[in-house]
Design an enzyme around this catalytic site. Structure first.
Site, PDB file in Angstrom:
ATOM      1  N   CYS A   2      36.383  66.696  36.534  1.00 33.39           N
ATOM      2  CA  CYS A   2      35.454  66.454  35.440  1.00 33.39           C
ATOM      3  C   CYS A   2      35.732  65.088  34.832  1.00 33.39           C
ATOM      4  CB  CYS A   2      35.605  67.534  34.365  1.00 33.39           C
ATOM      5  SG  CYS A   2      35.510  69.227  34.994  1.00 33.39           S
ATOM      6  N   ILE A  53      34.010  73.744  39.936  1.00 38.57           N
ATOM      7  CA  ILE A  53      34.701  73.962  41.209  1.00 38.57           C
ATOM      8  C   ILE A  53      35.262  75.375  41.280  1.00 38.57           C
ATOM      9  CG2 ILE A  53      36.590  73.190  42.698  1.00 38.57           C
ATOM     10  CD1 ILE A  53      34.367  71.119  42.432  1.00 38.57           C
ATOM     11  N   GLY A  76      40.634  67.687  36.450  1.00 36.64           N
ATOM     12  CA  GLY A  76      41.515  67.873  37.594  1.00 36.64           C
ATOM     13  C   GLY A  76      41.545  69.301  38.077  1.00 36.64           C
ATOM     14  N   GLU A  77      42.622  69.638  38.795  1.00 39.43           N
ATOM     15  CA  GLU A  77      42.824  70.987  39.316  1.00 39.43           C
ATOM     16  C   GLU A  77      44.309  71.338  39.228  1.00 39.43           C
ATOM     17  OE1 GLU A  77      40.439  72.945  40.187  1.00 39.43           O
ATOM     18  OE2 GLU A  77      38.757  71.563  40.466  1.00 39.43           O
ATOM     19  N   ILE A 291      32.617  58.447  59.093  1.00 35.02           N
ATOM     20  CA  ILE A 291      31.630  57.410  59.351  1.00 35.02           C
ATOM     21  C   ILE A 291      32.167  56.484  60.431  1.00 35.02           C
ATOM     22  CG2 ILE A 291      30.557  57.479  57.071  1.00 35.02           C
ATOM     23  CD1 ILE A 291      32.137  54.939  56.394  1.00 35.02           C
TER      24      ILE A 291
END
Length: 631
Positions: A2, A53, A76-77, A291
């Protein structure tokens, strides 16, 4: 994942205007498109933008503690939140949500500031105590998540997840710190001990700041550090088994999400290792993305496809042109401060691709710093062995003389490019590594500066804080000290800043399992001979991953994302390079010698020299100043 912002009055508990907090949060809306909240009380205002999340509907922020005393905003987490939740519940804590935010509040209620060390994850948060009228600001161990702050003329402290949140406050002075220009040219980014704007600070990684109403602002306190001073004993097989256990645990803990999850896959050792361990732990196909470039010399997509096929991943790939200079202005807007790591462009592109199918992506970032994976680590290890054999006075005279007269041969095969090595051997370990990791050296910077800027800079040199950090590191060897500086200086300032801003710009959460602090602490204790061996960096990890990955993936030369900036400045950006000397915002600052800048641009455009990295630095600085209205 966030973003948050806030205002805290240090002197008296004056009312906080919610509209002002909202304005700061609006500036970082890209970090949290799924939810928005503001809370104010006398002397304090907290705002939050949420990217959902975990516990998608049940953990709005700002969040109050169960007793209503504490209020939290968090970015964060917390990967061990389930274990902490169970432990706290067994001790009487009552939970009303299924997310990790409430666990931070309960941990603080139970253990106070010491509870921070119980958290495993990436995080920055602000926690306000209504009874004590205190505000605790905390940043995670490695600095994965950012936190900016500044004291204002009205006696308040403002803070936020990005500089643009602070800039949105009308009382913040937009005045350049001239020493930030010296730092930026030396490193290619503004390191964490400084900010582009005077008065703005970054909370250092592994630090906390406790603010108390009615008291002056103290200095941040370090709550975590890594030590290279100890050495693990054991065979390579035993230490490799322990490393693999830590990697598995780190990957699995970062696979917890209530939204689609995947991984970046370049085909290099680190991302391939993460994907291998994800596939091992997952009951379903792992989503991967990469990519490629339409120029063969820059393209690694074939290696990524091999790993995707080997582990049966649901793979997405996109080929882009390396001539993607059209995204420069978007990058400037993402970073606020000038940022000259040109790999930010392809990093942004792979984040865009990932976001089309997932909300969380695991990366391989951090292994090179923790386990000595860069070529410069191999050189540092070898050069320090030579330094140990010869007295400093003899080295300075012998290698210094040879280095001064040896031709600079960037065009020659690598074994013949001895000038840099000779000059490195002449100096100290700290001087050599500062030179190896830097972008624009002190002599060239000196030649570019105007007399007016040199007066502003005084006797400050950008290399000094870096060398002091190395010299004071809890370490045994030059390689130890180099890796310590990488983890504390280079990693948060460059690599993690790049990934945070480019991922958050598209609403993607990037997780770095190889930066799990337990893995970092273990890696710092591995004997040097298991980090660097037979000219190979990251040896123990590569040897350990032989059971998963083929030899040509493990031992091929490191490439990384490449951006052809040298060609750009001889082609479509040649006019931009020429304008740097006079008609640009940078030219109007008076910091640089216009003739010197013009000569640099012309020498590059004509092909006489390769000044592409310096020109990229100057262009990004110019555009940053123009965007912020500072020149």
């Amino acid at each position: 994942m966030c973003g948050f912002a806030g205002i805290f009055h240090l002197t008296t508990p004056k009312p906080v205007d919610p509209a002002r907090v909202e304005l700061m949060c609006d500036a970082i809306a890209h970090r949290g498109p799924d939810g928005f909240g503001i809370w104010t009380a006398p002397g304090i205002g907290l705002g939050h933008r949420r990217l959902s999340i975990i516990d998608l509907e049940g953990s709005p922020q700002p969040m109050a503690s169960s007793d209503g005393r504490l209020m939290l905003v968090f970015n964060g987490e917390i990967y061990n939140y389930r274990e902490l939740r169970a432990e706290l519940a067994a001790q009487g804590a009552v939970f009303h949500t299924d997310g990790d935010s409430e666990v931070i509040l309960a941990a603080y209620q139970r253990w106070g500031v010491e509870g921070v060390s119980r958290l495993s994850g990436m995080f920055a948060f602000a926690l306000y105590d209504l009874e004590a009228r205190s505000l605790l600001l905390v940043r995670d161990r490695l600095g994965v998540k950012p936190l900016f702050m500044a004291e204002l003329s009205d006696g308040s402290m403002i803070f936020g997840s990005e500089l643009k949140a602070l800039i949105a406050h009308p009382l913040l002075r937009r005045e350049i710190d001239p020493l930030a220009v010296e730092d930026y040219l030396a490193w290619g980014y503004v390191p964490d001990h400084r900010s582009l704007l005077k008065g703005v600070r970054k909370l250092p990684a592994g630090h906390m700041l406790l603010l108390q109403s009615g008291k002056p602002c103290p200095q941040p306190r370090q709550w975590w550090d890594v030590s290279f001073a100890e050495r693990r004993k054991g065979s390579a097989a035993d230490l490799g088994a322990e490393l693999l256990h830590l990697m598995r645990d780190a990957v699995q803990s970062r696979m917890v999400a209530d939204v689609p999850l995947g991984a970046f896959l370049s085909g290099g050792v680190d991302s391939s290792s993460v994907v291998a361990l994800m596939a091992e732990a997952s009951a379903s196909r792992v989503k991967t993305c990469s990519i490629g470039f339409d120029v063969k010399a820059f393209d690694e997509s074939a290696y990524a496809r091999r790993i995707a096929t080997q582990f049966g991943t649901d793979h997405s790939a996109r080929t882009v042109s390396p001539d993607d200079y059209a995204g420069i202005d978007d990058l400037v807007a993402m970073f606020d401060e000038p940022f000259a790591d040109a790999s930010a462009l392809p990093t942004w592109r792979v984040c865009q691709l990932a976001r089309e199918s997932v909300t969380v992506a695991l990366s391989g970032d951090g292994a090179d710093e923790a386990l000595a994976g860069y070529r410069r680590h191999v050189f540092q290890h070898g050069e320090d062995r030579v330094r140990g054999l010869l007295p400093e006075g003899l080295r300075a005279g012998l290698f210094g003389t040879l280095g001064r007269y040896y031709p600079k041969a960037d065009w020659a095969p690598r074994p013949l490019r001895a000038k840099t090595t000779l000059l490195s051997l002449a100096g100290s370990s700290e001087q050599a590594y500062a030179s190896a990791i830097g972008v624009t050296g002190p002599d060239l910077r000196q030649a570019l500066y105007s007399p007016a800027y040199m007066a502003l800079r005084g006797d400050y040199r950008a290399e000094r804080p870096f060398m002091e950090m190395m010299a004071k590191a809890p370490a045994r060897s030059g390689l130890d000290r180099a890796q310590y500086a990488d983890l504390k200086f280079w990693l948060p300032g460059d690599i993690l800043t790049k990934v945070d801003r480019t991922s958050m710009a598209v609403g993607l959460e990037a997780r770095e399992p190889l930066l799990d602090h337990r893995l970092i602490e273990f890696a710092a204790s591995i004997p040097e001979g298991l980090r660097v061996r037979s000219g190979q960096g990251k040896w123990l990890m590569k040897d350990t991953m032989r059971r998963y990955l083929p030899e040509d993936i493990l031992f091929r030369p490191k490439q990384g994302f490449v951006t052809p900036i040298a060609q750009w400045f001889r082609g479509p950006l040649a006019g931009t390079a020429q304008a740097i000397a006079s008609s640009s915002a940078l030219g109007r600052t008076g910091w640089f010698d216009a003739d010197a800048l013009g000569a640099i641009a012309q020498a590059h455009i004509s092909g006489l020299s390769d000044h592409s990295r310096l020109l990229w630095q100057l262009v990004m600085l110019d555009k940053s100043l123009a965007r912020l209205g500072l020149a």
